[in-house]
Design a protein around this motif. Structure first.
Motif, short mmCIF file in Angstrom:
data_model
loop_
_atom_site.label_atom_id
_atom_site.label_comp_id
_atom_site.label_asym_id
_atom_site.label_seq_id
_atom_site.Cartn_x
_atom_site.Cartn_y
_atom_site.Cartn_z
N VAL A 274 -17.70 12.33 18.13
CA VAL A 274 -17.32 13.02 16.90
C VAL A 274 -16.24 12.19 16.22
N ILE A 275 -16.49 11.75 14.99
CA ILE A 275 -15.49 10.96 14.27
C ILE A 275 -14.75 11.90 13.33
N GLY A 276 -13.49 12.18 13.65
CA GLY A 276 -12.69 13.10 12.86
C GLY A 276 -12.23 14.27 13.71
N GLY B 20 -10.36 16.98 12.36
CA GLY B 20 -9.99 18.14 11.56
C GLY B 20 -10.79 19.34 12.07
N GLY B 21 -10.85 20.38 11.26
CA GLY B 21 -11.56 21.59 11.69
C GLY B 21 -13.02 21.34 12.03
N ALA B 22 -13.71 20.57 11.19
CA ALA B 22 -15.14 20.33 11.42
C ALA B 22 -15.35 19.55 12.71
N GLY B 23 -14.56 18.50 12.91
CA GLY B 23 -14.72 17.65 14.09
C GLY B 23 -14.41 18.41 15.38
N VAL C 144 -4.99 20.73 8.70
CA VAL C 144 -3.67 21.25 9.03
C VAL C 144 -2.86 21.56 7.76
N MET C 145 -3.23 20.90 6.66
CA MET C 145 -2.50 21.10 5.41
C MET C 145 -2.97 22.33 4.64
N ALA C 146 -4.10 22.89 5.04
CA ALA C 146 -4.68 24.00 4.27
C ALA C 146 -3.71 25.16 4.25
N GLU C 147 -3.62 25.75 3.08
CA GLU C 147 -2.57 26.74 2.87
C GLU C 147 -3.13 28.15 2.76
N HIS D 227 -8.50 16.78 -5.52
CA HIS D 227 -8.27 17.60 -4.34
C HIS D 227 -9.39 17.56 -3.31
N TYR D 228 -10.63 17.56 -3.79
CA TYR D 228 -11.73 17.80 -2.85
C TYR D 228 -12.99 17.16 -3.41
N VAL D 229 -13.81 16.61 -2.54
CA VAL D 229 -15.08 16.04 -3.01
C VAL D 229 -16.22 16.96 -2.59
N ALA E 7 -23.39 15.21 9.99
CA ALA E 7 -22.18 15.26 9.18
C ALA E 7 -21.80 16.72 8.94
N ALA E 8 -20.50 17.01 9.03
CA ALA E 8 -20.03 18.38 8.79
C ALA E 8 -18.66 18.35 8.15
N GLY E 9 -18.35 19.42 7.41
CA GLY E 9 -17.06 19.53 6.74
C GLY E 9 -17.10 18.82 5.39
N ASN F 207 -13.37 28.37 0.86
CA ASN F 207 -14.71 28.13 1.38
C ASN F 207 -14.80 26.83 2.18
N SER F 208 -13.73 26.05 2.22
CA SER F 208 -13.81 24.85 3.05
C SER F 208 -13.50 25.18 4.50
N LEU F 209 -12.45 25.93 4.75
CA LEU F 209 -12.11 26.23 6.14
C LEU F 209 -13.27 26.94 6.83
N ASP G 276 -16.47 26.68 5.91
CA ASP G 276 -17.50 25.64 5.99
C ASP G 276 -17.30 24.79 7.27
N LEU G 277 -16.06 24.41 7.54
CA LEU G 277 -15.78 23.56 8.71
C LEU G 277 -16.23 24.24 9.99
N LEU G 278 -15.93 25.53 10.08
CA LEU G 278 -16.24 26.25 11.32
C LEU G 278 -17.75 26.46 11.45
P1 FAD Z 1 -10.15 16.71 7.80
O1 FAD Z 1 -9.40 17.90 8.26
O2 FAD Z 1 -9.74 16.07 6.54
O3 FAD Z 1 -10.12 15.69 9.01
C1 FAD Z 1 -10.67 14.41 8.90
C2 FAD Z 1 -10.48 13.68 10.20
O4 FAD Z 1 -11.20 12.46 10.17
C3 FAD Z 1 -9.04 13.30 10.50
O5 FAD Z 1 -8.80 13.52 11.87
C4 FAD Z 1 -8.99 11.79 10.20
O6 FAD Z 1 -8.02 11.11 10.94
C5 FAD Z 1 -10.39 11.42 10.64
N1 FAD Z 1 -10.91 10.16 10.10
C6 FAD Z 1 -11.15 9.82 8.81
N2 FAD Z 1 -11.68 8.57 8.74
C7 FAD Z 1 -11.78 8.12 10.02
C8 FAD Z 1 -12.24 6.91 10.61
N3 FAD Z 1 -12.70 5.89 9.87
N4 FAD Z 1 -12.19 6.79 11.96
C9 FAD Z 1 -11.71 7.79 12.74
N5 FAD Z 1 -11.27 8.96 12.22
C10 FAD Z 1 -11.31 9.12 10.89
N6 FAD Z 1 -9.48 24.58 2.08
C11 FAD Z 1 -9.60 25.92 2.29
O7 FAD Z 1 -10.69 26.42 2.58
N7 FAD Z 1 -8.52 26.74 2.20
C12 FAD Z 1 -7.28 26.27 1.91
O8 FAD Z 1 -6.34 27.04 1.87
C13 FAD Z 1 -7.13 24.86 1.68
N8 FAD Z 1 -5.91 24.33 1.38
C14 FAD Z 1 -5.78 22.96 1.25
C15 FAD Z 1 -4.51 22.41 1.02
C16 FAD Z 1 -4.36 21.02 0.92
C17 FAD Z 1 -2.99 20.46 0.67
C18 FAD Z 1 -5.48 20.17 1.03
C19 FAD Z 1 -5.34 18.70 0.91
C20 FAD Z 1 -6.73 20.73 1.24
C21 FAD Z 1 -6.90 22.11 1.35
N9 FAD Z 1 -8.15 22.68 1.58
C22 FAD Z 1 -8.27 24.04 1.78
C23 FAD Z 1 -9.31 21.84 1.81
C24 FAD Z 1 -9.52 21.67 3.30
O9 FAD Z 1 -8.28 21.63 3.95
C25 FAD Z 1 -10.28 20.40 3.62
O10 FAD Z 1 -11.40 20.31 2.82
C26 FAD Z 1 -10.73 20.44 5.07
O11 FAD Z 1 -9.62 20.64 5.91
C27 FAD Z 1 -11.49 19.21 5.49
O12 FAD Z 1 -11.72 19.33 6.89
P2 FAD Z 1 -12.58 18.27 7.68
O13 FAD Z 1 -12.62 18.75 9.08
O14 FAD Z 1 -13.84 18.02 6.96
O15 FAD Z 1 -11.71 16.96 7.59
#
Ligand code: FAD
Length: 633
Positions: free
Chosen positions: A13-15, A17-20, A48-51, A388-390, A410-412, A427-429, A431-433
């Motif tokens: 799993v690469i990543g 965050g919540g999805a990984g 971790v930054m999600a508020e 903010h988000y793609v 792919a997830a998240g 809807n992102s948090l 989505d990740l789960l």
């Molecule tokens: P991420 O949590 O972004 O994790 C990505 C992981 O991939 C990280 O561990 C990183 O180190 C790793 N990674 C990346 N590239 C590589 C590589 N080449 N090799 C190895 N590892 C790599 N969404 C909500 O639903 N509610 C909210 O309240 C909310 N608040 C937000 C507040 C902020 C400030 C931000 C920025 C976003 C917020 N979002 C919120 C959006 C949401 O937080 C993100 O869309 C979501 O957390 C993405 O999760 P993810 O698991 O897809 O990736």
């Protein structure tokens, strides 16, 4: 030549965050030896930054909520361009995923009768976001990590090795994927701390790398979000969809310059905060688009009453979906009614008591106090749009999260489809789960299907991955470009020419500029050693940022309408003839991005039946609706 460390897993799993993390937990639960790799420290991810919170129709605060209402809201938020199957799975499964988090040890804020509390957010009909103050992501990551640790303890009890079945490689950046024929065979990367190279042999890889925001100058995203997963997928032969849709969050900090772009959570508006221009006017009432006219208050009084009596009043327009609010702020500033530092005012001070503000929005209180010397219990904040988000990402099969490439999932945020042209907050948090779990399950099932016959990594591929990773060091001898300068130019180009409001000639200019920058980036040079060398890391990230930016610009130029996170000055209207079209990107090698138009799979009739015909007519062509519920007026 240099020894390359080698590991073998069932699922990588690469990543982290919540999805990984959710994917890894699932793969381990299905008996797969699993690696979790993260570029940043374990725990440091966007999640971790999600508020604000995690959207799930548990109906704890308003019992009228259910998956069908959530589904409708999500499709409306994405302007009906969403992959409806993903939106369906998401709406149906989100409540179970939130409850499951509590079984892992999460503790969300409570209602008076002890249920998981839920808050209001833009585009959601009912209070729906499970939250922990304005630090929801922190609790989510803490819990998922704790679950990983508890699984490791179980493995230790059984095998004497904590890492027998699940191992975390943090500060490890993946730069290449390997294939055997058309299938995934492994990946390659480096340790940030030492510069040592490492390869992973694995038949299944889950991309959970998050977003692409660092290609923009003003963004809420942090340094990791360079579109690595998007680019890795493209190069491996997978496809990307929806790349023209980027979410500019309406409220980022605009001042001081050093913190420009940092997020101001939508919870401020969910909890009663209002937007005003320099004349003190609540301007959002002027910006309710036709498609949403029936659902939003027309007077301040009605909007204010909604906070206490949502059943008998319509919501205030400050809580329109994000794309609408971001465009409105942009227009006010352009019309000369902005705040001193080029934003608008977000006022919570006159709406809640100082105690309530400190209790509900503690992070915002500290963020403004410490970074801008503004006391939000006394003064309004100055805010403006920030990248903010793609919405765009890897095209996946909805149920299993597998991409076009066998073994690649792919997830998240890195996956595309779920949110269509615009994601609703919260809807992102969820989505990740939902899709993290599905990707972990999909990868496990795929590995089982291989019946022990594993794809093999070719040694030639490892050698070229190694050469490519070390190229910036050999460029130094010939005096190449500085990666930080190149990155700044790219960020400025994307910000100015493919930003919140887009025009054909500017995007053509951007395409050319990105291609020029990509040519120059081939000769970026770095100095120094391989241990913790930020210039080297950026040089490798740039390759991904450039490829992804090319995709964004290409798709944005192609789509001749405005919808969700894609606004064209030259095509300001939403056009039903574009709703059913996906722009699909693929890459033949590095810079050669290829775009085709693809018809969306039509929505299942019983899901279409969840909407009134009058509403569907605003989005669909007459031809598409022709056969549906024939005879209905
Ligand atoms: P991420 O949590 O972004 O994790 C990505 C992981 O991939 C990280 O561990 C990183 O180190 C790793 N990674 C990346 N590239 C590589 C590589 N080449 N090799 C190895 N590892 C790599 N969404 C909500 O639903 N509610 C909210 O309240 C909310 N608040 C937000 C507040 C902020 C400030 C931000 C920025 C976003 C917020 N979002 C919120 C959006 C949401 O937080 C993100 O869309 C979501 O957390 C993405 O999760 P993810 O698991 O897809 O990736």
């Amino acid at each position: 030549s240099e020894e390359i460390e080698r590991h073998e897993y069932d699922v990588v799993v690469i990543g982290a965050g919540g999805a990984g993390l959710r994917a890894a937990i699932e793969a381990r639960a299905q008996g797969k030896r699993t690696a979790i790799i993260s570029k940043s420290l374990f725990g440091k991810a966007h999640t971790v930054m999600a508020e604000g919170g995690c959207a799930a129709s548990m109906g704890n605060v308003n019992p009228n909520d259910n998956w069908m209402v959530h589904y409708r809201d999500t499709m409306r938020g994405g302007k009906f361009l969403n992959n409806w199957r993903m939106a369906e799975l998401h709406a149906k499964e989100a409540p179970d995923r939130v409850w499951e988090l509590e079984t892992y040890g999460a503790l969300f804020d409570r209602t008076a009768d002890g249920k998981i509390s839920q808050r209001n957010f833009g585009g959601h009909t009912y209070p729906r976001l499970a939250h922990v103050g304005d630090r929801t992501g922190l609790e989510m990551i803490r819990t998922l990590q704790q679950k990983v640790v508890s699984l490791q303890q179980e493995d230790y009890a059984e095998t004497g090795d904590y890492e027998a079945n699940i191992r975390v490689f943090h500060e490890t950046t993946i730069t290449e994927l390997f294939k055997d024929g058309d299938r995934i065979a492994g990946c390659f990367g480096y340790y940030r701390s030492t510069g040592g190279l490492v390869r992973f042999d694995a038949p299944a890889i889950v991309l959970a790398t998050g977003g692409v925001g660092k290609s923009y100058q003003v963004t809420s995203n942090s340094w990791e979000y360079t579109g690595d997963g998007h680019a890795l997928a493209l190069r491996a032969g997978a496809t990307l969809i929806n790349m023209e849709f980027l979410q500019f969050h309406p409220t980022g900090m605009v001042w001081p310059p050093s913190v420009k772009g940092i997020l101001v959570t939508e919870s401020v508006r969910g909890d009663g905060g209002v937007l005003r221009n320099s004349e003190g006017k609540r301007f959002m009432f002027e910006y309710v688009p036709d498609v949403f006219k029936d659902q939003y208050a027309t007077t301040e009084e009605e909007g204010d009453r909604w906070y206490t009596d949502a059943d008998n009043n319509r919501r205030p327009p400050e809580l329109l979906p994000r794309d609408e609010v971001a465009r409105a702020i942009n227009s006010e500033v352009k019309a000369g009614r902005g705040s001193p530092h080029g934003g608008v005012f977000l006022d919570i001070a006159s709406r809640l008591s100082p105690e309530e503000i400190q209790k509900r929005l503690p992070s915002m209180y500290h963020q403004f106090k410490e970074l801008a010397d503004v006391d939000i219990t006394k003064e309004p904040m100055e805010v403006g749009p920030t990248c903010h988000y793609v919405m765009g990402g890897v095209e996946v099969e909805p149920d299993s999260a597998m991409s076009k490439v066998p073994g690649l999932f792919a997830a998240g945020e890195v996956a595309g489809g779920m949110h269509g042209s615009n994601r609703l907050g919260g809807n992102s948090l969820s989505d990740l789960l939902v899709f993290g779990r599905r990707a972990g399950a999909g990868a496990s099932e795929y590995v089982d299907g291989l019946a022990g016959v594993r794809p093999a990594v070719r040694i030639d591929d490892v050698t070229s991955a190694q050469e490519r990773a070390l190229l910036p060091f050999s460029n130094a001898v010939e005096g190449g470009e500085n990666p930080f300068v190149v990155q700044l130019e790219l960020q400025k180009t994307m910000n100015d020419l493919v930003g919140i409001i887009r025009k054909a000639d500017e995007m053509e200019q951007a395409l050319k500029a990105v291609q020029d920058i990509a040519t120059r980036a081939k000769s970026v040079a770095v100095e120094g050693g391989r241990a913790f060398n930020p210039g080297w890391h950026l040089a490798l990230d740039l390759r991904n940022m450039l490829l992804v930016s090319l995709c964004v610009a290409k798709a944005a130029l192609e789509r001749q309408e405005s919808r969700g996170g894609h606004t064209r000055d030259d095509y300001p209207a939403m056009d039903a003839d574009w709703r059913h079209l996906l722009l699909v990107l693929s890459a033949n090698g590095e810079d050669d991005v290829h775009l085709v138009r693809q018809e969306q799979v039509p929505m299942r009739p019983e899901l279409l039946d969840l909407f009134e015909m009058d509403e569907l007519k605003k989005y669909y062509t007459g031809e598409e609706l022709g056969g549906h519920r024939a005879g209905e007026a």
